[in-house]
Scaffold this active site. Structure first.
Site, PDB file in Angstrom:
ATOM      1  CB  THR A  99      -0.908  -0.016   1.249  1.00  0.00           C
ATOM      2  OG1 THR A  99      -1.711  -1.182   1.176  1.00  0.00           O
ATOM      3  CG2 THR A  99      -1.800   1.193   1.309  1.00  0.00           C
ATOM      4  CE1 TYR A 134      -5.792   0.137  -0.294  1.00  0.00           C
ATOM      5  CE2 TYR A 134      -3.758  -0.421  -1.396  1.00  0.00           C
ATOM      6  CZ  TYR A 134      -4.608  -0.548  -0.324  1.00  0.00           C
ATOM      7  OH  TYR A 134      -4.273  -1.377   0.701  1.00  0.00           O
ATOM      8  CB  SER A 184       2.746  -7.904   1.578  1.00  0.00           C
ATOM      9  OG  SER A 184       1.745  -7.661   2.525  1.00  0.00           O
ATOM     10  CB  THR A 230       0.670  -3.525   6.548  1.00  0.00           C
ATOM     11  OG1 THR A 230      -0.602  -3.463   5.919  1.00  0.00           O
ATOM     12  CG2 THR A 230       1.344  -2.172   6.522  1.00  0.00           C
ATOM     13  CG  ASP A 231      -2.404  -7.535   3.764  1.00  0.00           C
ATOM     14  OD1 ASP A 231      -2.775  -6.651   4.549  1.00  0.00           O
ATOM     15  OD2 ASP A 231      -3.011  -7.806   2.708  1.00  0.00           O
ATOM     16  CE  LYS A 258      -2.881  -4.922   8.265  1.00  0.00           C
ATOM     17  NZ  LYS A 258      -2.963  -4.846   6.793  1.00  0.00           N
ATOM     18  CD  GLU A 283      -6.306 -27.921  28.202  1.00  0.00           C
ATOM     19  OE1 GLU A 283      -7.334 -28.610  28.186  1.00  0.00           O
ATOM     20  OE2 GLU A 283      -6.288 -26.698  27.905  1.00  0.00           O
TER      21      GLU A 283
HETATM   22  N1  GLU Z   1      -2.763  -5.980   0.794  1.00  0.00           N
HETATM   23  C1  GLU Z   1      -1.889  -4.870   0.930  1.00  0.00           C
HETATM   24  C2  GLU Z   1      -0.466  -5.330   1.209  1.00  0.00           C
HETATM   25  O1  GLU Z   1      -0.169  -5.999   2.159  1.00  0.00           O
HETATM   26  C3  GLU Z   1      -2.487  -3.982   1.893  1.00  0.00           C
HETATM   27  C4  GLU Z   1      -1.853  -3.780   3.171  1.00  0.00           C
HETATM   28  C5  GLU Z   1      -0.863  -2.670   3.193  1.00  0.00           C
HETATM   29  O2  GLU Z   1       0.137  -2.660   2.522  1.00  0.00           O
HETATM   30  O3  GLU Z   1      -1.126  -1.795   3.979  1.00  0.00           O
HETATM   31  O4  GLU Z   1       0.374  -5.057   0.417  1.00  0.00           O
END
Ligand code: GLU
Length: 353
Positions: free
Chosen positions: A36, A49, A82, A115-116, A188, A310
């Site tokens: 992103t 986007y 990602s 971020t994924d 995340k 357990e």
């Molecule tokens: N799906 C995107 C990625 O991981 C969105 C998450 C992001 O980058 O904020 O590239």
């Protein structure tokens, strides 16, 4: 002193000072992978986007202040969201990171990433980077074209950390929204919030305020220069490891299917302390007998999944993930399987990494 001598001395001093100032600016390479942070939308308020639409040069040009803190260059490693991150890009990235850090001309590396799966890539690099020099990853939650895009300040802080000698020896770091996380702990936790990352109980490694870094701690687990894991130059793939999510009324079918389809390892995102239904547990026993390594982790994303609480890991031949969540446990198991299939040795890795 004659005027000409004075001028010559002043000129020499200016040249010397300029050269020293230039030589002292840390050299940071930005490796871009997409996400992103490199995303573009049609409108500044458009929630939709395309990830990875913008190149590394555009990202660098958007933050001219970088020139004040480092001598920056950029390379494009990939241009993907990602969610599409894979072994091939990981191996390419890790090899390039090690190649660059081996050079005296590079003081630190900043990596832009979606971020994924940032929590997985950062932990992978933490295990295979052969240097104490800073490797810092960042991303953003809003695309580069968004109103109040969070990418430019994240890149600025990320480079400031990569250029900071105090970041050396702290393992791979993740900078997001002023917070500095250890790759070992970062998770995340939110789909859209700009403060989406947390380090849970272990806490932050530090914070960065407009490039001014404050350090709290060094990561406790083995990492980077001291790690036993490495990537061979001709390494093309990593062993297949699947994650299976436990839930009420969980059937054993997916565990059997993973083994049948070629998984060398399975991570169970268990309920609570790495638990699962009795039929699922029985199937785990069967696939372990077939030589598949099974790690019990927890879907709670907090706390430690210990041995023999357990589930009797000693009898079943399973491994407890300790403080690694399922996504990170998968990374460690992939690398561990390059070295051994012995569950006891793999448990030792999970205790120490
Ligand atoms: N799906 C995107 C990625 O991981 C969105 C998450 C992001 O980058 O904020 O590239």
């Amino acid at each position: 002193m004659k005027r000409t001598y004075r001028c010559a001395i002043l000129l020499a001093a200016a040249v010397l000072f300029g050269a020293t100032a230039y030589a002292e600016k840390p050299k940071v390479v930005i490796l871009a992978t997409g996400g992103t942070i490199a995303g573009a939308a049609l409108e500044p308020t458009d929630p939709g986007y395309k990830s990875g639409a913008v190149g590394v040069d555009v990202l660098i040009d958007a933050v001219p202040q970088l020139e004040e803190i480092a001598d920056v260059s950029g390379e494009q490693i990939a241009s993907i969201g990602s969610q599409d991150m894979n072994d091939e890009v990981w191996l390419k990235l890790a090899k390039r990171v090690n190649q660059l850090l081996a050079s005296d001309d590079v003081d630190g590396i900043a990596i832009t990433h979606g971020t994924d799966t940032l929590e997985e890539t950062s932990y992978f690099l933490q295990l295979v980077t052969k240097s104490d020099k800073p490797v810092v990853m960042t991303g953003s939650m809003r695309p580069s074209t968004a109103m109040s895009a969070d990418g430019p300040l994240n890149i600025y802080n990320c480079v400031a950390i990569a250029a900071d000698p105090a970041a050396r020896g702290r393992g791979v770091l993740v900078l997001i929204d002023d917070d500095i996380h250890s790759a070992h702990d970062v998770v995340k936790r939110h789909t859209t919030d700009v403060a989406t990352f947390t380090s849970g109980e272990p806490g932050l490694v530090g914070v960065s305020l407009f490039g001014e870094n404050t350090w709290y701690r060094a990561p406790a687990k083995v990492h980077t220069a001291k790690s036993e894991f490495s990537i061979a130059a001709d390494q093309k793939v990593l062993p297949r490891v699947d994650i299976i999510y436990a839930h009420a009324n969980m059937s054993p079918d997916l565990i059997a299917a993973a083994a049948k389809n070629g998984a060398k390892g399975i991570v169970i995102a268990g309920v609570g302390d790495g638990n699962m239904t009795a039929p699922a547990l029985a199937e785990v026993g069967r696939v372990v007998e077939q030589g598949v390594v099974v790690v019990r982790s927890s879907r709670t994303n907090g706390g430690i999944t210990r041995r023999n609480i357990e589930v009797n890991d000693d009898e079943l031949g399973t491994v407890a993930s300790m403080d690694l969540n399922p996504a990170k446990a998968r990374v460690l198991l992939q690398l561990a399987l390059l070295k051994t299939t012995d569950a006891k040795k793999i448990q030792d890795y999970f205790n120490r990494y």
